[in-house]
Structure formats: C-alpha cells, structure tokens
Design an enzyme around this catalytic site. Sequence first.
Site, PDB file in Angstrom:
ATOM      1  N   GLN A 137      -2.117   7.208   1.601  1.00  0.00           N
ATOM      2  CA  GLN A 137      -1.787   8.407   2.386  1.00  0.00           C
ATOM      3  C   GLN A 137      -0.599   8.143   3.314  1.00  0.00           C
ATOM      4  O   GLN A 137       0.359   8.917   3.325  1.00  0.00           O
ATOM      5  CB  GLN A 137      -2.991   8.819   3.253  1.00  0.00           C
ATOM      6  CG  GLN A 137      -2.698  10.060   4.097  1.00  0.00           C
ATOM      7  CD  GLN A 137      -3.696  10.307   5.224  1.00  0.00           C
ATOM      8  OE1 GLN A 137      -4.550   9.477   5.517  1.00  0.00           O
ATOM      9  NE2 GLN A 137      -3.575  11.454   5.864  1.00  0.00           N
ATOM     10  N   GLY A 164       0.828  -1.201   0.000  1.00  0.00           N
ATOM     11  CA  GLY A 164       0.000   0.000   0.000  1.00  0.00           C
ATOM     12  C   GLY A 164       0.862   1.252   0.000  1.00  0.00           C
ATOM     13  O   GLY A 164       0.543   2.273   0.594  1.00  0.00           O
ATOM     14  N   ILE A 169      -0.546  -1.987  -6.248  1.00  0.00           N
ATOM     15  CA  ILE A 169      -1.460  -2.819  -7.042  1.00  0.00           C
ATOM     16  C   ILE A 169      -1.751  -2.108  -8.370  1.00  0.00           C
ATOM     17  O   ILE A 169      -1.578  -0.888  -8.488  1.00  0.00           O
ATOM     18  CB  ILE A 169      -2.804  -3.085  -6.298  1.00  0.00           C
ATOM     19  CG1 ILE A 169      -3.491  -1.772  -5.928  1.00  0.00           C
ATOM     20  CG2 ILE A 169      -2.588  -3.959  -5.078  1.00  0.00           C
ATOM     21  CD1 ILE A 169      -4.904  -1.956  -5.422  1.00  0.00           C
ATOM     22  N   TYR A 178     -15.123  -1.281   8.996  1.00  0.00           N
ATOM     23  CA  TYR A 178     -13.722  -0.866   9.156  1.00  0.00           C
ATOM     24  C   TYR A 178     -13.242  -1.234  10.554  1.00  0.00           C
ATOM     25  O   TYR A 178     -12.193  -1.850  10.733  1.00  0.00           O
ATOM     26  CB  TYR A 178     -13.599   0.644   8.936  1.00  0.00           C
ATOM     27  CG  TYR A 178     -12.214   1.199   9.120  1.00  0.00           C
ATOM     28  CD1 TYR A 178     -11.894   1.945  10.257  1.00  0.00           C
ATOM     29  CD2 TYR A 178     -11.237   0.988   8.166  1.00  0.00           C
ATOM     30  CE1 TYR A 178     -10.622   2.473  10.426  1.00  0.00           C
ATOM     31  CE2 TYR A 178      -9.963   1.512   8.328  1.00  0.00           C
ATOM     32  CZ  TYR A 178      -9.674   2.260   9.453  1.00  0.00           C
ATOM     33  OH  TYR A 178      -8.400   2.770   9.612  1.00  0.00           O
ATOM     34  N   ILE A 201      -5.028  10.886  10.670  1.00  0.00           N
ATOM     35  CA  ILE A 201      -3.696  11.373  10.316  1.00  0.00           C
ATOM     36  C   ILE A 201      -3.796  12.525   9.315  1.00  0.00           C
ATOM     37  O   ILE A 201      -4.502  12.432   8.302  1.00  0.00           O
ATOM     38  CB  ILE A 201      -2.846  10.224   9.762  1.00  0.00           C
ATOM     39  CG1 ILE A 201      -2.626   9.236  10.912  1.00  0.00           C
ATOM     40  CG2 ILE A 201      -1.512  10.745   9.236  1.00  0.00           C
ATOM     41  CD1 ILE A 201      -1.819   8.059  10.586  1.00  0.00           C
TER      42      ILE A 201
HETATM   43  C1  VAH Z   1     -10.520   7.011   8.790  1.00  0.00           C
HETATM   44  N1  VAH Z   1      -8.362   8.150   8.625  1.00  0.00           N
HETATM   45  O1  VAH Z   1     -11.006   8.092   9.010  1.00  0.00           O
HETATM   46  C2  VAH Z   1      -8.997   6.870   8.890  1.00  0.00           C
HETATM   47  C3  VAH Z   1      -8.630   6.449  10.272  1.00  0.00           C
HETATM   48  C4  VAH Z   1      -8.788   7.000  12.648  1.00  0.00           C
HETATM   49  C5  VAH Z   1      -9.232   7.376  11.319  1.00  0.00           C
HETATM   50  O2  VAH Z   1      -8.978   5.141  10.509  1.00  0.00           O
HETATM   51  O3  VAH Z   1     -11.176   6.048   8.514  1.00  0.00           O
END
Ligand code: VAH
Length: 316
Positions: A10, A6, A33, A141, A171
């Site tokens: 970012q 990856g 990829i 997620y 981040i």
């Molecule tokens: C998101 N930047 O917003 C990512 C991260 C903690 C946030 O997992 O999904």
Amino acid sequence: NVLVIGSTGQIGSELTGELRKRYGNSNVVAGYIQGAEPTGELKEAGPCAIADVTNADVIAEVVRKYNIDTIYNLAALLSVVAESKPRLAWKIGIDGLWNILEVARENGCAVFTPSSIGSFGPDTPREMTPQDTIQRPATIYGVSKVTTELLSDYYQKKYGVDTRSVRFPGIISYVTPPGGGTTDYAVDIYYSAVKGEKFVCPIGKGTRMDMMYMPDALNAAIQLMEADKSKLVHHNAFNIASMSFDPETIYQAIKKYKPEFEMVYEVDPLKQSIANSWPDQMDDSAAREEWGWMPQYDLDSMTKDMLEKLAVKLLK
Ligand code: VAH
C-alpha cells in the site's frame, strides 16, 4: 540511489512512484518478492529487483549492483494478519530488519523503516500521546514495531547507521489496497461509498484513531530522510499526526458529498480489541520542531480527493 523494499504494498507502491518523480526513474529500485511482482507503471518506469528481506545476500547484492545509499524498508505484515501468523510477522519485521541494518552498516546506507501507532499499548496515554512514553503493545505487530524502533536506534548509536522513522497513523489511499490492517476500514468505506453500497463497519462507534492521507505520509517519509541530521534529537520514531476520527465522523464527511450513503456497524472483535489498545491522537510537536513536519490534508479535503479519484478508478 534508492531501494524501496516492499514496493508493491500500500505505501511502497506510491512511495516508489513519488521517489522516482523526485530523484529520477532510473535512480529508484522497486524491490519485490516472488508472488508480488511489480506491474504497470511501477514495473515500466524504473528498475525492479527481487529484494526479500529474509535473505541478506540478496539484499546485499541489490545494494551493491545498484549503488544504493538509501533503503526505505516497507516490508511488514500488518496488525490483523500478523495476529494469525506471528512467527512470520517477526521473521519479516525483525529478522528482515536485522538483515537490512547489517547490509546498511556494511555499505553506508541510510535506512527508513516505519513504526506505527500500533507501537503503543493499552497503558500509553491516549490523548496527545507524547513522543517519549510507555510502549507496551498488545499485538505481535506492535511488539515488532517497538523492536524496530529500538533496533534501529541501537544501530544508529553503536554503528552510526543513519536510521530514521516515523510512527504512521492509519493510512488512507486509493491506489493500492492495504494488506490486513486494523485501520483498513477507513479505506474500505470510500470504496463502498463510490460503489453505492451500504458500508458494514467493523470498528465500533466512538473508536478514534490517528489517520493520514497518503500524500502526507509519503511527504513525511521523504522529508524526514532529507532532513538535516544534526537537527534531529529523535531518530526512531517520530510521532506524526494529521487527523483523528471515529467511524461516525468519516461517515458524515462522506455523506456530505454522497447524501444517500448508508453505514451499519458489525464490530470485528479482533480489530476492535486492537483498535482499543491504540491511542486516539498523537502529539507530533517533536516532528514539527525537528524537521518541519506539516500535513496538508484534513478530513474534508481527503474525502473530496478520495471520492473523485475512486470514481475514476472504479467506474471507468
Ligand atoms: C494497521 N494500517 O492497521 C496499519 C497501521 C496504524 C495502522 O499499522 O495495522
């Protein structure tokens, strides 16, 4: 040698650059990829290889060809985009991780796969979120990130694979845009400020989240992977924190340097529901005690740097 999976994302794009600076360009392979090929400095400075986490044979081939001993696995769909493609999010996040862990087990590689504040859920304590606490995230997620932590610890206990990770806050960076996260607003707001545009904020007033400037995030990942393993009580994943703010706070921090900057709220229901399920501020004492974690940036120093660097990038 090091493989970054990856490497065009970012975090991956800047992590690859930082690792090449520290270990030598030729010793760090930029994994990518089809459709997300490295360009510019990332492509020119060192070796690049197709490394699709969903294909174990390809990963094994790259690990053997480049004599890889450490894999940084930054392949993931972020929180918002994952909600529209949950099956793909799982395929990349967990089927992919399984492939990485198997290759690492067979070839003696250490593995870093980040977790996130997204691994916590609505019943996790919001203030000073403990290192060890309940994690019942409400997003795919988050489910994939909790599973990342548990599967990585499992491989560590059962097969002795050296797996380590951190729970990244949102981040903030100016090199490569984030790919569809809930915290992306904290990056986009700087772009609007530098372009002299009014910022339309998708996250509601008073919604605090842990955030971190990219240089601190890169340092955390590399410092953890270089830490003395015998000193680690935890492995997957360490809370790391540096700042926690709501939209009003970052808006005011920018206004200090750009008095004419304006912001309005237009809350995005999905982003807001995800943000509401995440903690406000993590307790990162375990990372500080076990491997000397110490952030260098605060909101003001990050803002100054972001505005300066984006002015060069956007207005040249
Ligand atoms: C998101 N930047 O917003 C990512 C991260 C903690 C946030 O997992 O999904």
